[in-house]
Design a protein around this motif. Sequence first.
Motif, PDB file in Angstrom:
ATOM      1  N   THR A  52       0.817  -1.199   0.000  1.00  0.00           N
ATOM      2  CA  THR A  52       0.000   0.000   0.000  1.00  0.00           C
ATOM      3  C   THR A  52       0.857   1.258   0.000  1.00  0.00           C
ATOM      4  O   THR A  52       2.082   1.200   0.104  1.00  0.00           O
ATOM      5  CB  THR A  52      -0.946  -0.012   1.201  1.00  0.00           C
ATOM      6  OG1 THR A  52      -0.177  -0.234   2.405  1.00  0.00           O
ATOM      7  CG2 THR A  52      -1.980  -1.109   1.069  1.00  0.00           C
ATOM      8  N   ARG A  53       0.200   2.398  -0.116  1.00  0.00           N
ATOM      9  CA  ARG A  53       0.909   3.649  -0.394  1.00  0.00           C
ATOM     10  C   ARG A  53       1.984   3.992   0.623  1.00  0.00           C
ATOM     11  O   ARG A  53       3.048   4.496   0.264  1.00  0.00           O
ATOM     12  CB  ARG A  53      -0.100   4.782  -0.485  1.00  0.00           C
ATOM     13  CG  ARG A  53      -0.953   4.735  -1.743  1.00  0.00           C
ATOM     14  CD  ARG A  53      -1.855   5.940  -1.813  1.00  0.00           C
ATOM     15  NE  ARG A  53      -2.897   5.904  -0.807  1.00  0.00           N
ATOM     16  CZ  ARG A  53      -3.649   6.953  -0.485  1.00  0.00           C
ATOM     17  NH1 ARG A  53      -3.433   8.119  -1.062  1.00  0.00           N
ATOM     18  NH2 ARG A  53      -4.588   6.827   0.412  1.00  0.00           N
ATOM     19  N   SER A  57       0.387  -2.101   4.628  1.00  0.00           N
ATOM     20  CA  SER A  57      -0.111  -3.440   4.312  1.00  0.00           C
ATOM     21  C   SER A  57       0.581  -3.989   3.082  1.00  0.00           C
ATOM     22  O   SER A  57       0.944  -3.239   2.169  1.00  0.00           O
ATOM     23  CB  SER A  57      -1.620  -3.407   4.060  1.00  0.00           C
ATOM     24  OG  SER A  57      -2.319  -3.012   5.206  1.00  0.00           O
ATOM     25  N   THR A  58       0.744  -5.306   3.080  1.00  0.00           N
ATOM     26  CA  THR A  58       1.317  -5.999   1.930  1.00  0.00           C
ATOM     27  C   THR A  58       0.456  -7.204   1.578  1.00  0.00           C
ATOM     28  O   THR A  58      -0.353  -7.667   2.390  1.00  0.00           O
ATOM     29  CB  THR A  58       2.749  -6.475   2.231  1.00  0.00           C
ATOM     30  OG1 THR A  58       2.735  -7.315   3.395  1.00  0.00           O
ATOM     31  CG2 THR A  58       3.687  -5.303   2.463  1.00  0.00           C
ATOM     32  N   ASN A  59       0.640  -7.689   0.374  1.00  0.00           N
ATOM     33  CA  ASN A  59      -0.098  -8.857  -0.093  1.00  0.00           C
ATOM     34  C   ASN A  59       0.846  -9.684  -0.960  1.00  0.00           C
ATOM     35  O   ASN A  59       1.620  -9.119  -1.735  1.00  0.00           O
ATOM     36  CB  ASN A  59      -1.322  -8.411  -0.904  1.00  0.00           C
ATOM     37  CG  ASN A  59      -2.262  -9.558  -1.212  1.00  0.00           C
ATOM     38  OD1 ASN A  59      -2.169 -10.622  -0.620  1.00  0.00           O
ATOM     39  ND2 ASN A  59      -3.177  -9.349  -2.144  1.00  0.00           N
ATOM     40  N   SER A  71       8.930  -4.091  -0.060  1.00  0.00           N
ATOM     41  CA  SER A  71       9.054  -2.916   0.798  1.00  0.00           C
ATOM     42  C   SER A  71       9.163  -1.683  -0.100  1.00  0.00           C
ATOM     43  O   SER A  71       9.364  -1.806  -1.306  1.00  0.00           O
ATOM     44  CB  SER A  71      10.268  -3.032   1.717  1.00  0.00           C
ATOM     45  OG  SER A  71      11.461  -3.120   0.967  1.00  0.00           O
ATOM     46  N   ARG A  72       9.037  -0.532   0.501  1.00  0.00           N
ATOM     47  CA  ARG A  72       9.151   0.701  -0.274  1.00  0.00           C
ATOM     48  C   ARG A  72       9.795   1.790   0.566  1.00  0.00           C
ATOM     49  O   ARG A  72       9.677   1.803   1.797  1.00  0.00           O
ATOM     50  CB  ARG A  72       7.782   1.157  -0.783  1.00  0.00           C
ATOM     51  CG  ARG A  72       6.796   1.577   0.281  1.00  0.00           C
ATOM     52  CD  ARG A  72       5.403   1.792  -0.320  1.00  0.00           C
ATOM     53  NE  ARG A  72       5.373   2.931  -1.234  1.00  0.00           N
ATOM     54  CZ  ARG A  72       4.401   3.145  -2.121  1.00  0.00           C
ATOM     55  NH1 ARG A  72       3.390   2.277  -2.215  1.00  0.00           N
ATOM     56  NH2 ARG A  72       4.435   4.202  -2.911  1.00  0.00           N
ATOM     57  N   ASP A  73      10.455   2.703  -0.127  1.00  0.00           N
ATOM     58  CA  ASP A  73      11.056   3.877   0.495  1.00  0.00           C
ATOM     59  C   ASP A  73      10.499   5.081  -0.252  1.00  0.00           C
ATOM     60  O   ASP A  73      10.957   5.399  -1.356  1.00  0.00           O
ATOM     61  CB  ASP A  73      12.580   3.807   0.395  1.00  0.00           C
ATOM     62  CG  ASP A  73      13.264   4.937   1.121  1.00  0.00           C
ATOM     63  OD1 ASP A  73      12.624   5.994   1.341  1.00  0.00           O
ATOM     64  OD2 ASP A  73      14.443   4.785   1.458  1.00  0.00           O
TER      65      ASP A  73
END
Length: 123
Positions: A52-53, A57-59, A71-73
């Motif tokens: 998600t933004r 949450s992850t899927n 993951s995101r940065d």
Amino acid sequence: QVQLVESGGGLVQAGGSLRLSCAASGRTFSSYAMAWFRQPPGKEREFVAGITRYGASTNYADFVKGRFTISRDNAKSTVYLQMNSLKPEDTAIYFCATGMKNLRIGVSEYDYWGQGTQVTVSS
């Protein structure tokens, strides 16, 4: 408009690890959910993982649960896919995708795609 550029693919032995990156430019990165898809040789593109933004949450697809981590940065406008315990059946072109505010798993629901990065897992 959003531009996506994947990197980090390569050749690895079964049981090994790779970390894919997808750098985004254009619109505000945190406006969108991000996802990874893959397309094995001779098969259709399939959902792998999404986030998600703001990363709350992850899927994951069942076939990568426990092995892959998304993951995101947002400060770097980059999404990652850490792939561990790789198997020969993970061999595919991996794509990142975006364009949706909410996390979805359908290929047709994403507007923007990277060019893909090849992952090859040898047995």
